[in-house]
Design a protein around this motif. Structure first.
Motif, short mmCIF file in Angstrom:
data_model
loop_
_atom_site.label_atom_id
_atom_site.label_comp_id
_atom_site.label_asym_id
_atom_site.label_seq_id
_atom_site.Cartn_x
_atom_site.Cartn_y
_atom_site.Cartn_z
N ILE A 153 -3.35 10.26 -51.84
CA ILE A 153 -3.82 11.01 -53.01
C ILE A 153 -3.16 10.49 -54.29
O ILE A 153 -3.69 10.66 -55.39
CB ILE A 153 -3.59 12.53 -52.84
CG1 ILE A 153 -4.44 13.34 -53.84
CG2 ILE A 153 -2.13 12.91 -52.99
CD1 ILE A 153 -5.94 13.16 -53.73
N PHE A 154 -2.01 9.82 -54.13
CA PHE A 154 -1.29 9.26 -55.29
C PHE A 154 -2.24 8.47 -56.18
O PHE A 154 -2.25 8.61 -57.41
CB PHE A 154 -0.18 8.33 -54.78
CG PHE A 154 0.50 7.51 -55.86
CD1 PHE A 154 1.65 7.98 -56.49
CD2 PHE A 154 0.01 6.26 -56.23
CE1 PHE A 154 2.28 7.23 -57.48
CE2 PHE A 154 0.64 5.51 -57.21
CZ PHE A 154 1.77 5.99 -57.85
N TRP A 155 -3.07 7.62 -55.59
CA TRP A 155 -3.89 6.68 -56.36
C TRP A 155 -5.01 7.40 -57.10
O TRP A 155 -5.42 6.98 -58.19
CB TRP A 155 -4.43 5.59 -55.43
CG TRP A 155 -3.30 4.92 -54.69
CD1 TRP A 155 -2.79 5.27 -53.47
CD2 TRP A 155 -2.50 3.84 -55.16
NE1 TRP A 155 -1.72 4.45 -53.15
CE2 TRP A 155 -1.53 3.56 -54.16
CE3 TRP A 155 -2.52 3.05 -56.32
CZ2 TRP A 155 -0.59 2.54 -54.30
CZ3 TRP A 155 -1.59 2.03 -56.45
CH2 TRP A 155 -0.63 1.79 -55.44
N PRO A 207 -0.14 16.69 -67.01
CA PRO A 207 -0.02 17.16 -65.63
C PRO A 207 0.71 16.22 -64.67
O PRO A 207 0.97 16.64 -63.53
CB PRO A 207 -1.49 17.30 -65.20
CG PRO A 207 -2.21 16.26 -65.99
CD PRO A 207 -1.48 16.16 -67.31
N HIS A 208 1.05 15.00 -65.08
CA HIS A 208 1.50 14.02 -64.10
C HIS A 208 2.64 14.49 -63.18
O HIS A 208 2.50 14.55 -61.96
CB HIS A 208 1.88 12.70 -64.77
CG HIS A 208 2.55 11.76 -63.84
ND1 HIS A 208 3.93 11.68 -63.72
CD2 HIS A 208 2.04 10.93 -62.90
CE1 HIS A 208 4.23 10.81 -62.77
NE2 HIS A 208 3.10 10.34 -62.26
N ASN A 209 3.81 14.80 -63.78
CA ASN A 209 4.96 15.16 -62.93
C ASN A 209 4.69 16.43 -62.12
O ASN A 209 5.13 16.56 -60.98
CB ASN A 209 6.20 15.39 -63.80
CG ASN A 209 6.76 14.09 -64.36
OD1 ASN A 209 6.37 13.01 -63.94
ND2 ASN A 209 7.66 14.22 -65.32
N GLN A 262 7.40 2.37 -64.21
CA GLN A 262 7.96 2.71 -65.50
C GLN A 262 7.79 4.21 -65.76
O GLN A 262 6.66 4.72 -65.78
CB GLN A 262 7.27 1.89 -66.59
CG GLN A 262 7.49 0.40 -66.41
CD GLN A 262 8.97 0.04 -66.58
OE1 GLN A 262 9.53 0.18 -67.66
NE2 GLN A 262 9.62 -0.40 -65.50
N HIS A 263 8.91 4.88 -65.96
CA HIS A 263 8.89 6.33 -66.20
C HIS A 263 9.84 6.68 -67.34
O HIS A 263 10.80 5.96 -67.59
CB HIS A 263 9.29 7.10 -64.93
CG HIS A 263 8.17 7.14 -63.93
ND1 HIS A 263 7.30 8.20 -63.84
CD2 HIS A 263 7.75 6.23 -63.04
CE1 HIS A 263 6.41 7.94 -62.90
NE2 HIS A 263 6.65 6.76 -62.39
N GLN A 264 9.53 7.82 -68.02
CA GLN A 264 10.31 8.25 -69.19
C GLN A 264 10.30 7.15 -70.25
O GLN A 264 11.34 6.81 -70.84
CB GLN A 264 11.74 8.65 -68.80
CG GLN A 264 11.84 9.97 -68.04
CD GLN A 264 11.51 9.85 -66.56
OE1 GLN A 264 11.99 8.95 -65.89
NE2 GLN A 264 10.69 10.76 -66.04
N THR A 297 10.73 18.30 -61.06
CA THR A 297 11.87 17.59 -60.48
C THR A 297 11.48 16.20 -59.99
O THR A 297 12.26 15.52 -59.33
CB THR A 297 12.48 18.38 -59.31
OG1 THR A 297 11.46 18.59 -58.33
CG2 THR A 297 13.03 19.72 -59.78
N PHE A 298 10.26 15.75 -60.32
CA PHE A 298 9.81 14.43 -59.86
C PHE A 298 10.71 13.34 -60.46
O PHE A 298 10.79 13.21 -61.69
CB PHE A 298 8.35 14.20 -60.26
CG PHE A 298 7.82 12.87 -59.79
CD1 PHE A 298 7.66 12.61 -58.44
CD2 PHE A 298 7.47 11.88 -60.70
CE1 PHE A 298 7.17 11.38 -58.00
CE2 PHE A 298 6.97 10.66 -60.27
CZ PHE A 298 6.82 10.40 -58.91
N GLY A 299 11.38 12.58 -59.61
CA GLY A 299 12.23 11.48 -60.08
C GLY A 299 13.64 11.91 -60.44
O GLY A 299 14.47 11.06 -60.75
CU1 C2O Z 1 5.20 6.13 -61.13
CU2 C2O Z 1 2.95 9.28 -60.48
O1 C2O Z 1 4.32 7.88 -60.66
#
Ligand code: C2O
Length: 484
Positions: free
Chosen positions: A236-238, A213-215, A83-85, A413-415
């Protein structure tokens, strides 16, 4: 006293305190290797877990012909769910991470480790730690001391060392000052947690914490992390998401005015499905994840202290908690789309002076007006460059003098690629980034330089030794300013 045994709540620790034999990072490295060895039909495999976040056969780096994949029905139900935005960004990723934690912990036990493993977090915003913005060395080398492959290393990141040159703006914790959890879908403050939406797998407006900071961190690491369809393949994502989840805890504990939504549409209108370590399907509503100590095995963070505890609360911050946000007003916009095809691109914002004056007067009655720079409907395909965004009021005749002005933030530009596909849920209309420029406008005003009718917005492409030149068909649908 109740007769039930005490619950052992796991503690997620700062990755920079780890890296010794037997600790959570040591076991993570081993367990990731075990998950990577499982076939993608197994819901506890590395590839399946990543596909739950996002999956596109075109970008799957491990795809081979004849690769066994889950059935179409299974993929439809469990894959491409992130789930994004949306105001579901935080609860969805919290449940996802908790199930992942249970699966890794079970692998740790299988490998002979302790029963209370917890996912470490990467606190890149920690000003007390000089290494904070470096990738921990466990993730850097391609091979281990014995010559075997390092399960925590992946190919194609923006840096082959731990140093990604992450600038201040990308690790800002300004989002934590935003008291409303949810906000406007366009125009003004999107809220700490994101705008109210239905199920939203990319497209629309990012919430404050999701944007920074996420994106930004996704873009900065790049490679697999730069694309939602492969991001969770990078170990590193997790740790990044453990930190984002931790920042949600920091926010809720700041003070009683920072509250999760009580709207039933948030609490229980959607439920999310995941597999646990035994392959059983579990479902979670946001209401079921708000308390980490009660989620699955239960967890807490080593540190959720308030980074702004010592700072006086800003007047504007206090005002924002005072009541419902006023209706945002569009006061200026670029005449056309802005195509980012060169290292520096400047757009002029055409102001509507009467509208702006009326909006300021109307807002002033309730609280100080805030100014929001909207980078609307950002689209693009392929590998996209990252830009810094500056605002300026150049003196007449100096509009094209290469002035940058004041940094408003990074354009992530993520996503974007995912949100640009015409067949997607938002018809390819892209992602909107909202930057709060109130403080910058105030500064220009104090310096006697503010003239809203002459506002320029400049996009400066980020360079960097390790970065390849981008394909660059990035486009901002419209640059606009709202008072709200
Ligand atoms: Cu669903 Cu860091 O992304």
């Amino acid at each position: 006293m109740s007769g039930s045994p005490p619950r052992i709540v796991r503690t997620r620790k700062d990755v920079w305190t780890l890296g010794n034999a037997g600790d959570d990072l040591f076991w993570y490295q081993k367990a990731v290797g075990l998950l990577q060895s499982r076939p993608p039909t197994d819901p506890t495999s590395w590839r399946y877990l990543s596909a739950v976040h996002g999956y596109d056969p075109q970008s799957d780096p491990f795809a081979q012909s004849g690769d066994p994949l889950p059935s179409n029905a299974d993929q439809q139900r469990f894959w491409n769910q992130c789930q994004h935005q949306t105001w579901f960004f935080l609860p969805w990723h919290r449940a996802y991470l908790a199930c992942f934690e249970q699966i890794v912990a079970a692998a740790v036990v299988t490998l002979g480790g302790p029963p209370d493993w917890a996912v470490p977090y990467w606190n890149y915003s920690d000003t007390a730690n000089p290494n904070a913005r470096l990738l921990h060395p466990f993730f850097v080398g391609q091979t281990l001391a014995d010559g075997s492959p390092n399960p925590l290393w992946v190919e194609g990141r923006n840096s082959t060392t731990g140093d990604f040159g992450i600038p201040d703006a990308d690790v800002s914790l300004g989002a934590l000052r935003d008291a409303p959890f949810t906000g406007a879908a366009s125009g003004s403050d999107p809220g700490f947690g994101g705008p109210k939406t239905i199920f939203s797998h990319f497209g629309g407006t990012s919430g404050r914490l999701e944007n920074v900071p996420h994106n930004q961190i996704h873009d900065d690491i790049g490679g697999l992390m730069g694309d939602p369809d492969t991001a969770a393949l990078d170990p590193i994502f997790w740790l990044h998401h453990a930190n984002i989840d931790r920042l949600w805890e920091v926010w809720t504990h700041r003070d009683p005015s920072f509250r999760d939504p009580t709207d039933p549409d948030w609490l229980a209108s959607l439920s999310f499905e995941f597999h646990d370590a035994s392959g059983t399907v579990l479902t979670f509503t946001p209401a079921q994840v708000v308390d980490p100590s009660q989620l699955l095995h239960g967890y807490q963070y080593g540190d959720i202290s308030d980074p702004f505890a010592a700072a006086p609360r800003l007047a504007a911050e206090v005002a924002m908690t005072a009541g419902p946000p006023p209706h945002p007003e569009l006061v200026g916009a670029s005449a056309q789309a802005v195509v980012l095809d060169s290292p520096v691109t400047t757009a002029q914002v055409a102001f509507r002076p009467q509208v702006a004056r009326a909006a300021r007067a109307r807002l002033a009655a309730a609280r100080p007006a805030r100014a929001y720079l909207n980078l609307e409907n950002v689209t693009g395909t392929g590998r996209l460059a990252k830009y810094d965004v500056y605002i300026d009021v150049p003196p007449p005749g100096q509009e094209t003098g290469g002035r940058q002005g004041l940094l408003a933030g990074g354009l992530s530009t993520f996503g974007v690629q995912k949100a640009s596909r015409p067949g997607g849920p938002h018809g390819g209309s892209g992602i909107t980034t909202v930057l709060d420029i109130t403080d910058l406008v105030e500064r220009l005003r104090r310096e006697g330089r503010w003239d809203e009718t002459r506002l320029h917005v400049t996009f400066v492409r980020r360079g960097g030794a390790g970065r390849q030149p981008p394909a660059s068909n990035l486009r901002v649908g419209r640059v606009s300013v709202y008072y709200g």
